[in-house]
Design a protein around this motif. Sequence first.
Motif, PDB file in Angstrom:
ATOM      1  N   LYS A 144     -17.766  18.920 -60.420  1.00  0.00           N
ATOM      2  CA  LYS A 144     -16.606  19.770 -60.150  1.00  0.00           C
ATOM      3  C   LYS A 144     -16.377  19.984 -58.653  1.00  0.00           C
ATOM      4  CE  LYS A 144     -18.825  24.283 -60.808  1.00  0.00           C
ATOM      5  NZ  LYS A 144     -18.765  25.532 -61.599  1.00  0.00           N
ATOM      6  N   TYR A 145     -17.457  19.955 -57.859  1.00  0.00           N
ATOM      7  CA  TYR A 145     -17.292  20.131 -56.417  1.00  0.00           C
ATOM      8  C   TYR A 145     -16.783  18.841 -55.763  1.00  0.00           C
ATOM      9  CZ  TYR A 145     -19.985  24.215 -57.616  1.00  0.00           C
ATOM     10  OH  TYR A 145     -20.416  25.366 -58.213  1.00  0.00           O
ATOM     11  N   TRP A 146     -17.246  17.705 -56.253  1.00  0.00           N
ATOM     12  CA  TRP A 146     -16.710  16.419 -55.784  1.00  0.00           C
ATOM     13  C   TRP A 146     -15.221  16.343 -56.112  1.00  0.00           C
ATOM     14  CZ3 TRP A 146     -19.191  13.228 -52.642  1.00  0.00           C
ATOM     15  CH2 TRP A 146     -20.588  13.225 -52.620  1.00  0.00           C
ATOM     16  N   ASP A 147     -14.855  16.748 -57.331  1.00  0.00           N
ATOM     17  CA  ASP A 147     -13.454  16.707 -57.747  1.00  0.00           C
ATOM     18  C   ASP A 147     -12.596  17.607 -56.871  1.00  0.00           C
ATOM     19  OD1 ASP A 147     -14.202  14.976 -59.764  1.00  0.00           O
ATOM     20  OD2 ASP A 147     -14.163  16.499 -61.346  1.00  0.00           O
ATOM     21  N   LYS A 148     -13.112  18.760 -56.494  1.00  0.00           N
ATOM     22  CA  LYS A 148     -12.373  19.675 -55.634  1.00  0.00           C
ATOM     23  C   LYS A 148     -12.118  19.036 -54.264  1.00  0.00           C
ATOM     24  CE  LYS A 148     -12.028  23.499 -52.819  1.00  0.00           C
ATOM     25  NZ  LYS A 148     -11.225  23.281 -51.628  1.00  0.00           N
ATOM     26  N   ILE A 149     -13.122  18.357 -53.726  1.00  0.00           N
ATOM     27  CA  ILE A 149     -12.961  17.703 -52.426  1.00  0.00           C
ATOM     28  C   ILE A 149     -11.929  16.582 -52.529  1.00  0.00           C
ATOM     29  CG2 ILE A 149     -14.161  16.343 -50.651  1.00  0.00           C
ATOM     30  CD1 ILE A 149     -14.833  19.452 -50.835  1.00  0.00           C
ATOM     31  N   LYS A 150     -11.971  15.807 -53.608  1.00  0.00           N
ATOM     32  CA  LYS A 150     -10.979  14.734 -53.806  1.00  0.00           C
ATOM     33  C   LYS A 150      -9.568  15.318 -53.900  1.00  0.00           C
ATOM     34  CE  LYS A 150     -14.000  11.468 -56.139  1.00  0.00           C
ATOM     35  NZ  LYS A 150     -14.324  10.835 -57.424  1.00  0.00           N
ATOM     36  N   ARG A 151      -9.406  16.424 -54.633  1.00  0.00           N
ATOM     37  CA  ARG A 151      -8.087  17.069 -54.737  1.00  0.00           C
ATOM     38  C   ARG A 151      -7.608  17.543 -53.365  1.00  0.00           C
ATOM     39  NH1 ARG A 151     -10.452  19.497 -59.169  1.00  0.00           N
ATOM     40  NH2 ARG A 151     -10.658  21.468 -58.040  1.00  0.00           N
ATOM     41  N   ASP A 152      -8.501  18.156 -52.595  1.00  0.00           N
ATOM     42  CA  ASP A 152      -8.140  18.621 -51.252  1.00  0.00           C
ATOM     43  C   ASP A 152      -7.694  17.459 -50.371  1.00  0.00           C
ATOM     44  OD1 ASP A 152      -8.842  21.160 -52.033  1.00  0.00           O
ATOM     45  OD2 ASP A 152     -10.650  21.273 -50.792  1.00  0.00           O
ATOM     46  N   GLU A 153      -8.428  16.351 -50.446  1.00  0.00           N
ATOM     47  CA  GLU A 153      -8.069  15.178 -49.646  1.00  0.00           C
ATOM     48  C   GLU A 153      -6.719  14.616 -50.082  1.00  0.00           C
ATOM     49  OE1 GLU A 153     -11.423  12.579 -50.098  1.00  0.00           O
ATOM     50  OE2 GLU A 153     -12.541  13.581 -48.494  1.00  0.00           O
ATOM     51  N   GLN A 154      -6.444  14.621 -51.382  1.00  0.00           N
ATOM     52  CA  GLN A 154      -5.160  14.127 -51.886  1.00  0.00           C
ATOM     53  C   GLN A 154      -4.014  15.018 -51.426  1.00  0.00           C
ATOM     54  OE1 GLN A 154      -4.740  11.122 -53.474  1.00  0.00           O
ATOM     55  NE2 GLN A 154      -2.591  11.577 -53.044  1.00  0.00           N
ATOM     56  N   VAL A 155      -4.213  16.334 -51.477  1.00  0.00           N
ATOM     57  CA  VAL A 155      -3.184  17.271 -51.006  1.00  0.00           C
ATOM     58  C   VAL A 155      -2.917  17.037 -49.526  1.00  0.00           C
ATOM     59  CG1 VAL A 155      -2.744  19.723 -50.507  1.00  0.00           C
ATOM     60  CG2 VAL A 155      -3.591  19.040 -52.762  1.00  0.00           C
ATOM     61  N   GLN A 156      -3.971  16.871 -48.757  1.00  0.00           N
ATOM     62  CA  GLN A 156      -3.817  16.638 -47.327  1.00  0.00           C
ATOM     63  C   GLN A 156      -3.096  15.322 -47.059  1.00  0.00           C
ATOM     64  OE1 GLN A 156      -7.500  16.435 -45.076  1.00  0.00           O
ATOM     65  NE2 GLN A 156      -6.562  17.645 -43.456  1.00  0.00           N
ATOM     66  N   LYS A 157      -3.433  14.287 -47.821  1.00  0.00           N
ATOM     67  CA  LYS A 157      -2.781  12.977 -47.685  1.00  0.00           C
ATOM     68  C   LYS A 157      -1.303  13.077 -48.035  1.00  0.00           C
ATOM     69  CE  LYS A 157      -3.245   8.288 -49.431  1.00  0.00           C
ATOM     70  NZ  LYS A 157      -3.968   7.428 -50.378  1.00  0.00           N
ATOM     71  N   ASP A 158      -1.000  13.821 -49.119  1.00  0.00           N
ATOM     72  CA  ASP A 158       0.404  13.991 -49.536  1.00  0.00           C
ATOM     73  C   ASP A 158       1.197  14.752 -48.494  1.00  0.00           C
ATOM     74  OD1 ASP A 158      -0.221  12.668 -51.872  1.00  0.00           O
ATOM     75  OD2 ASP A 158      -0.320  14.494 -53.105  1.00  0.00           O
ATOM     76  N   GLN A 159       0.588  15.740 -47.846  1.00  0.00           N
ATOM     77  CA  GLN A 159       1.283  16.510 -46.814  1.00  0.00           C
ATOM     78  C   GLN A 159       1.611  15.653 -45.595  1.00  0.00           C
ATOM     79  OE1 GLN A 159      -1.286  19.855 -46.100  1.00  0.00           O
ATOM     80  NE2 GLN A 159      -0.371  21.071 -47.744  1.00  0.00           N
ATOM     81  N   PHE A 160       0.691  14.750 -45.232  1.00  0.00           N
ATOM     82  CA  PHE A 160       0.916  13.894 -44.063  1.00  0.00           C
ATOM     83  C   PHE A 160       1.915  12.777 -44.350  1.00  0.00           C
ATOM     84  CE2 PHE A 160      -3.316  15.443 -42.482  1.00  0.00           C
ATOM     85  CZ  PHE A 160      -2.786  16.096 -41.366  1.00  0.00           C
ATOM     86  N   SER A 161       2.086  12.430 -45.616  1.00  0.00           N
ATOM     87  CA  SER A 161       2.984  11.322 -45.938  1.00  0.00           C
ATOM     88  C   SER A 161       4.427  11.773 -46.125  1.00  0.00           C
ATOM     89  CB  SER A 161       2.501  10.597 -47.196  1.00  0.00           C
ATOM     90  OG  SER A 161       2.563  11.462 -48.318  1.00  0.00           O
TER      91      SER A 161
END
Length: 162
Positions: A144-161
Motif C-alpha cells: 500500500k505504501y509503494w502504491d501511494k508513491i506510484k500514485r503521487d508520482e503519477q499525479v506529479q507527472k500529470d500536473q507537469f504534462s
Amino acid sequence: MSLFICILISVAAFVFMEGIAWFAHKYVMHGFLWNLHKDHHQPHDGLFEKNDLFFLIFAIPGWLCIQFGWSSEAWWVVSIGCGITLYGIAYFIVHEIIIHRRFKFFTKSNNRYVKAIRWAHKMHHRHLNKEEGESFGMLFVAKKYWDKIKRDEQVQKDQFSR
C-alpha cells in the motif's frame, strides 16, 4: 565450514532480523517497554532519546554470537552474529539517517524505496500512543505504501504534462 555457507547464514540472519524487529517493535516497544519507546513518538528537544537504548538491546545478541562463536570456532554462530550486526548497521542508516534525518545525509532523495519507507514510517508515527499502530517493520515496505508513491508520482507527472 565454507565461506559461502557462512555468507548464506549471515544473509538468512539479516532477513530473519526484519521479522524479529517487527515483532519487537509491535509487541515489546509498543507493549511492556513503551516507557523506553514513547519519547520516539513524542516531540522532544535534544539529539538523544530513551528509545536509543534499544540499540544496546539489539546489539548485545550480535556481539555475543560473534564473541562466543569466535572463541569456540563455531563459525555458524559468528555468521549469525554478523547478520544481526549488519542488520543493526542497516537499521541505523535507514531509520536514523534516511527516515528521521538525525544526521544530514541523503536529505533529498527521489528514490522510490526511500520515499516508500519514509511514508510508511510517517504513517507509523502519526499514532502518538502505543495503540492502533501500523507499519512496524523497517526494511520491507507493504504494497500500500509503494502504491501511494506510484500514485503521487503519477499525479506529479500529470500536473507537469498539462
